[in-house]
Design an enzyme around this catalytic site. Structure first.
Site, PDB file in Angstrom:
ATOM      1  N   GLU A 140      -6.140  -8.218  -0.575  1.00 12.54           N
ATOM      2  CA  GLU A 140      -6.729  -8.446   0.454  1.00 12.54           C
ATOM      3  C   GLU A 140      -8.114  -7.945   0.623  1.00 12.54           C
ATOM      4  O   GLU A 140      -8.641  -7.006  -0.242  1.00 12.54           O
ATOM      5  CB  GLU A 140      -6.124  -7.145   1.526  1.00 12.54           C
ATOM      6  CG  GLU A 140      -4.576  -7.364   1.753  1.00 12.54           C
ATOM      7  CD  GLU A 140      -3.866  -6.300   2.688  1.00 12.54           C
ATOM      8  OE1 GLU A 140      -4.865  -5.466   3.303  1.00 12.54           O
ATOM      9  OE2 GLU A 140      -2.702  -6.032   2.856  1.00 12.54           O
ATOM     10  N   GLU A 164       0.771  -1.208  -0.131  1.00  7.50           N
ATOM     11  CA  GLU A 164      -0.017   0.143  -0.053  1.00  7.50           C
ATOM     12  C   GLU A 164       0.902   1.174   0.070  1.00  7.50           C
ATOM     13  O   GLU A 164       0.649   2.239   0.969  1.00  7.50           O
ATOM     14  CB  GLU A 164      -1.058  -0.156   0.995  1.00  7.50           C
ATOM     15  CG  GLU A 164      -2.042  -1.011   1.248  1.00  7.50           C
ATOM     16  CD  GLU A 164      -3.010  -1.033   2.033  1.00  7.50           C
ATOM     17  OE1 GLU A 164      -3.035  -0.358   3.059  1.00  7.50           O
ATOM     18  OE2 GLU A 164      -4.074  -1.732   1.942  1.00  7.50           O
TER      19      GLU A 164
END
Lengths: 606, 606, 606
Positions: free
Chosen positions: C299, C142
């Site tokens: 995810e 991220e």
């Protein structure tokens, strides 16, 4: 009344200028403001000036029969200057210098910045002071805006200590006047009095009020030196002024306006809540240079701006209404902001009279016809019979101790102002040092600071048969923001024949009887000696039946804050009835003018 | 019950003092607190003391038959001291020292500040320790208030590392206990464990909980040394205490109260939401020094304050109600804040018993008659049958991981507390280390930390036939804020015969059946082994019909959080019905006292 | 479609691993992501590597027949590394280095951080590059999240100047393109162009846009070097990707996805408002690596998270719906986050497939059966006929100049996206550089930047018989965020046969006729030359009857923003009617799939 526009020729190709000036003439303008952000263009590097373009602009405008209002560009020093002198940048409370990349980011106390500002001012005056095309001067731009009046740098720290020393002489005098014994805040010397940076809880209210005054004084000092240089270098009678943002509270607008005898303000109705807020601000600045002084609108919104929450459209007739509103409020000049929408920079979405592509906006024709209408009307100046006392010092004191989160001096004044307007009357907004005896009724809805001078001013007004009406929490503190130990209103309680025993913040439903109007957020509880009771509190609370408004020989005390109660009290005093709606009325000469803000209609009857 | 007032004679001319003391006597007071912010007056410059004025004050108060509560002035060091030792100022997370100009802006860890604090304390004890007019001592003032317990200076940084080293011995032990492998936060040594300053996302919850404990410990250590000096210098039995702001969460109030055996708190009902919040806080501090310990209100609001959003008036009878409420909650003393409204400083708008001008406020007579009423009533101490478990450590853990924005330990406890009061019952608010077996029912609505000691305490209570009722999310974490890897409630699941399989945050409309009450924001899903099901979830969600409240041999688990469900469960347990309204009931001796907070009526029946 | 899970074996005892892997196999998983936060475990001190545990993990996973997705742990450097090189920490605008104790707190420009990141990457590639159990690589985690893409350190300052110099060549070119003459912001040299720190008012919009591009470029550069090292050390065809948080706007997701040819995103429906926001984000990332590129969910939320306001429960069937939704939106892989709830650290309250105590959560069986269902369905890829043009550069420009507080590019696109979905149609979300001619209709609801390339792309699409529909305020600025001086839409006005004369922000009730739908917050006023008028403004304002939608030869301009008007326009174009409800429809091969987000039913019809 003169009309004008704010123009930034340096942002556009020179080939376009002639077209622009032609269109300005076609619009019926008298004045063109230029230059106030152009320092980088005027002096591209230290000491090298590029006058040619501005020579051309001034000459062309002059030849077209318009007058130039020339701005000193001190609100936007060039990058090279800020890089060479980083000490001139405003320092925040944490000691960090504010980065450049905006405007008004320089400290008005800084000796270097003051010196450089006078240098560029001198250069401008030297070159254009005698130029007949220059019809006026604007010093700086919106000083104090963006919270720029309070800098926290070391120079300001020292200047504040010296300002206090000049004022008090000895540190004991300061400690005594401020009551620094509270929480062991006693100062050993002037150097230990620091700028009131945020700390665990709030700083001492006396320190904070002094700091507000100091900061305003610094701005006025900064401007004064430019005024003096310009005044010395131009023909007598040439107006010199500094435009303030209409709502700015950082700099005392009267002190600024009285530097040159001309008030000027930037009027952006979309930045305020209601048309009456605009009216209030117009009346506030109209008398800033004196009860009979000149007042200009240096920037007048006519289309959408880019800095409010919604930046909405402006409907047909709205720009016309705004121009008429300023005319009826007695303004001497109005300059539209801006000529052409900027392609670049922080105001890309701010509209002007021309679009980015150079074609006229819808409002262009509306402005032209309105100028012509207003010129034909030849309005006489307003002569209000009611005045409302306004003071920056009271405003700062209430900001420091609002007692009710978010409450302001402005809120309190506006309630009374709105009541006056709702009866169809003009209202002057005046300082307590202005001649109060010139009015039939004087309202002081938020006059918290009690001084011998103010008491004398009120007594002079009463002697001149003016009725003086004080609002809730009048005369509770002294000059240094200390609460009085005398009966309230301090210094006028005997004269009133009554005293305030509880300056109460109210969260119950309290009314004023016999009117049945709401009392508002404050309800001063009064103990009456020789005063006559005009109205009483109602509403099934412990206040029921106790005096709310008392009067004695022309001095009245109104313990409430709500506009409906102000309206009822004034209706009682004047015999007038509310006119309703979002309507302003103006008696001008033999005519009665009416602005209806809902329909945007402007009418005249005899 | 003793009554008193907080007086700042140093803020007023000495000529006025005799009048003030006379009026205090007239009011029926026993105690006068003085001195707690007067350091600058006591020691105007380093080492030069000015005792004269305080000698006079203490002597005059004593001669009038009142006792002095003498404050140590360490919450407000003088400006000269802070200038000489800038290292004592609190440092914020960014490394900036907080400016002076307020109070409690000094670091309670600072060796210099601690030394100077003991120096002034020693001086006071030396001069007045044996003075018979001094009836009690207050150490410092509201430590932890204004978020002052957590300082981020270098001394605190080092102290925190050492505090951790004392606790864990080796860095491996800390890494293991905290689970620093998460996000690669493994520490190479104690010096690398830094104070948990704000960073990209939140800091590690184990670090944050440790920091909360450390900060509270530092305040207690700071206070302890003053307590010791005073105890050594005064007559046995003289009460020594530190007043805490009623809602403060930065310092463990029990640790403070147990330093001297007397709890004291500052009670400002206008700072909280409802009368029951005030009741909750009264009950919280009432047992802070022990189940049978002393409790004082060191500052009691009786009129408008200056620090809330609206600072409203106080109606007739409200001050009487507040004084009665503290009496019925079992307080041993109550001192009104303050004697006379301050002319200067940050509390100008805070009212007292006298106005700024020295005349009595409306509430003056009300306070006098209430003191007399309460003295006549001779109330016995409360003997609650229900206790609610409260813990600062749980409160900090929930603050760190609320799981629901804005949720607090206090919110969770208050739901249960309100339910107890709604049945007309007293509630003790106790620590898990207090004797839980002394009560018929013990509620633990927010007991998140599972420790062997707590499990043993609960088992002892169960053995004493006390019913123990755990609330949602009980016993989910360990002492270091790590989530348990055992069945929940960790350590009590076997005893309960059930386990929590989903500690769920709820945004659906879930009820508790058969009561039809709302479940609230958390709904623990239970898997039952040998426990009996008392109530089930309802409401047309996936939870419908699953167990919500289960019980086994005196241990009950309530999976909900809402007060109506607590009320229904307690009604079920006690056979009582809700009394309705904003009413508190107190059984005191043979009498039943009732406070109706709406009508402000206080009634007594047999 | 492949399924997997995110596992942190380093947080649990090794004895448990075999059980975990068995349960993963039982669940039907293909992939297991490991290692992405484990730097401190892999290299406990500088240069000493501990590979044993990861060797075991990879070997065990491989032996069980699953593939490992191996993360580079650069988002969480170990404490020892950050202590040794404090210069790698992100510096905030005020010059303070962010404290460690979280993740992504290192500056992606820092040469030291880049060097260390490549060192650990090289070590991982060296050890596991050829390991057949490693089925894929994740670079970092991220990037850009927690606002980490914009660092304000000295290295970034220099890098930004050099980035600008590379782009403009000379400072005059920059001054000219940016229009720095506005407010005298002219730069003397590249070193004087500073990062746009907060200042008195906003910074120059050209500077701010450049900074957004620079910051995104820096992240892509940082990632690229890791991609290159991994690509060089692994077998061809092994996917390498970087997972982005689904809503992140700091880094251009297309530039990232195109580094390795595989887009991946982290899908947390509880972090967004509605199921259609999730759909929008799925469609946005689905094409990030190219119209036919691969897309993974790295995810996938299946239970409550710990970082939203309420963190509510997840009802039966919701996880199944989310997995189906990603399958129907064409995703190639989905990894559930996370395997087992963490006992320690900042995500203690984030649920996984297993509870903290190692037992399966309620959702475990639901996930197993859903994987099986989706595998059986063998869905073909979506083939949308409508595309919506999305661009990070437009998004940044609107963030800089929203003109309406809080408005975003996303808001504007979502109105159109929701309209397409409401007709039961798929929508591709594409870049203006993607092949627009591949679609029947292309919507550009927020395409503000006009460039020759974009105009050419639109002309190519029109030539391919694609209808192109521009939304309000299209093509108003240039590449450097300067407003155009040409008729709007700049560069397409002639082609359209109309021009926008007022790009108006609207606070009046304006409709689009004949549809009777709301116009929305912007209403571009059009002047028509040769275009055909499709719809007009209505609503009793000054806009009444003026053109709102115009079209000419396949190019349409829609002056509104509201979704109902988009829906009406598209209904008009496609002949379809709205399907109502919170329903998504997908035509996949011969089948029509429907997701009803209210009932959580998923149905298939032919």
């Amino acid at each position: 009344m003169q009309f004008g526009v704010c123009w930034y020729p340096e942002q556009w190709p020179q080939e376009r200028w002639a077209t622009d000036i032609e269109m300005m003439v076609d619009l019926g303008l008298d004045l063109v403001r230029v230059g106030e952000f152009a320092w980088a263009r005027l002096e591209p590097e230290a000491g090298r000036f590029d006058w040619g373009w501005l020579d051309t602009v001034i000459e062309s405008v002059g030849e077209a029969g318009l007058g130039v209002v020339l701005g000193t560009p001190t609100a936007t020093p060039p990058v090279w200057l800020m890089r060479a002198h980083p000490d001139i940048m405003i320092t925040d409370q944490r000691g960090a210098r504010v980065p450049y990349g905006s405007r008004r980011h320089t400290c008005i106390t800084s000796a270097t910045y003051r010196r450089e500002s006078l240098r560029i001012t001198d250069a401008l005056v030297g070159r254009y002071g005698a130029n007949p095309a220059v019809a006026g001067w604007q010093v700086d731009n919106e000083p104090g805006n963006h919270d720029s009046a309070r800098c926290w740098c070391d120079e300001c720290e020292v200047a504040f200590s010296r300002w206090l020393e000049d004022r008090f002489g000895t540190i004991d005098a300061l400690n005594e006047a401020w009551g620094t014994i509270f929480w062991s805040q006693t100062y050993p010397d002037f150097d230990s009095v620091r700028l009131p940076r945020d700390t665990m809880t709030s700083q001492h209210p006396a320190l904070r009020l002094a700091h507000r005054k100091f900061a305003s004084d610094q701005s006025v000092d900064f401007l004064r030196s430019q005024f003096e240089r310009i005044r010395a270098g131009v023909a007598p009678g040439i107006p010199i002024t500094t435009n303030l943002y209409c709502e700015d509270l950082n700099v005392d607008a009267r002190a600024v306006a009285r530097l040159g005898g001309v008030a000027s303000m930037d009027n952006y109705p979309h930045g305020v809540s209601t048309p009456f807020d605009t009216a209030y601000l117009l009346d506030l600045h109209a008398t800033a240079s004196g009860l009979d002084g000149q007042a200009w609108i240096m920037e007048q919104q006519v289309g959408p701006v880019n800095w409010t929450d919604e930046n909405p459209q402006v409907s047909h007739g709205q720009a016309r209404l705004w121009l008429w509103q300023s005319a009826l409020h007695g303004y001497d000049a109005s300059l539209v902001f801006r000529w052409r929408a900027a392609r670049y920079g922080q105001e890309q979405y701010h509209t002007g009279l021309l679009r980015h592509d150079g074609t006229p906006e819808r409002v262009f024709d509306e402005v032209r016809s309105t100028i012509s209408e207003i010129n034909r009307a030849a309005l006489p100046k307003p002569k209000p019979k009611i005045a409302i006392v306004h003071s920056y010092k009271d405003a700062w004191a209430i900001e420091i101790n609002p007692h009710r989160r978010g409450l302001s001096h402005r809120d309190l004044l506006f309630e009374a102002y709105r009541a006056v307007r709702s009866l169809g009357l003009d209202a002057a907004i005046v300082d307590s040092t202005d001649d109060l005896g010139a009015f039939e009724i004087v309202l002081a809805p938020a006059i918290q600071i009690s001084t011998p001078e103010r008491i004398a001013a009120i007594e002079r007004a009463l002697a001149a048969d003016t009725e003086v009406i004080l609002g809730a929490r009048s005369f509770v503190i002294d000059r240094e923001n200390a609460w009085s130990d005398r009966p309230l209103p301090a210094g006028l309680s005997d004269r009133l024949g009554a005293r305030v025993i509880e300056p109460t913040s109210q969260n119950l439903a309290v009314t004023i009887e016999p009117w049945g109007t709401p009392a508002g957020i404050w309800t001063d509880v009064l103990e009456v000696d020789s005063a006559e009771v005009v109205a009483r509190y109602g509403g099934s609370t412990y206040l029921d039946g106790s005096p709310a408004v008392v009067t004695r020989d022309g001095l009245t005390y109104a313990g409430f804050t709500n506009r409906e109660s102000w309206q009822a009290l004034l209706a009682d005093r004047t015999g007038l009835s509310p006119i309703g709606g979002n309507i302003e009325r103006f008696h001008r000469g033999d005519a009665l003018w009416t602005i209806d803000h809902d329909s945007r209609l402007i009418t005249r009857s005899e």
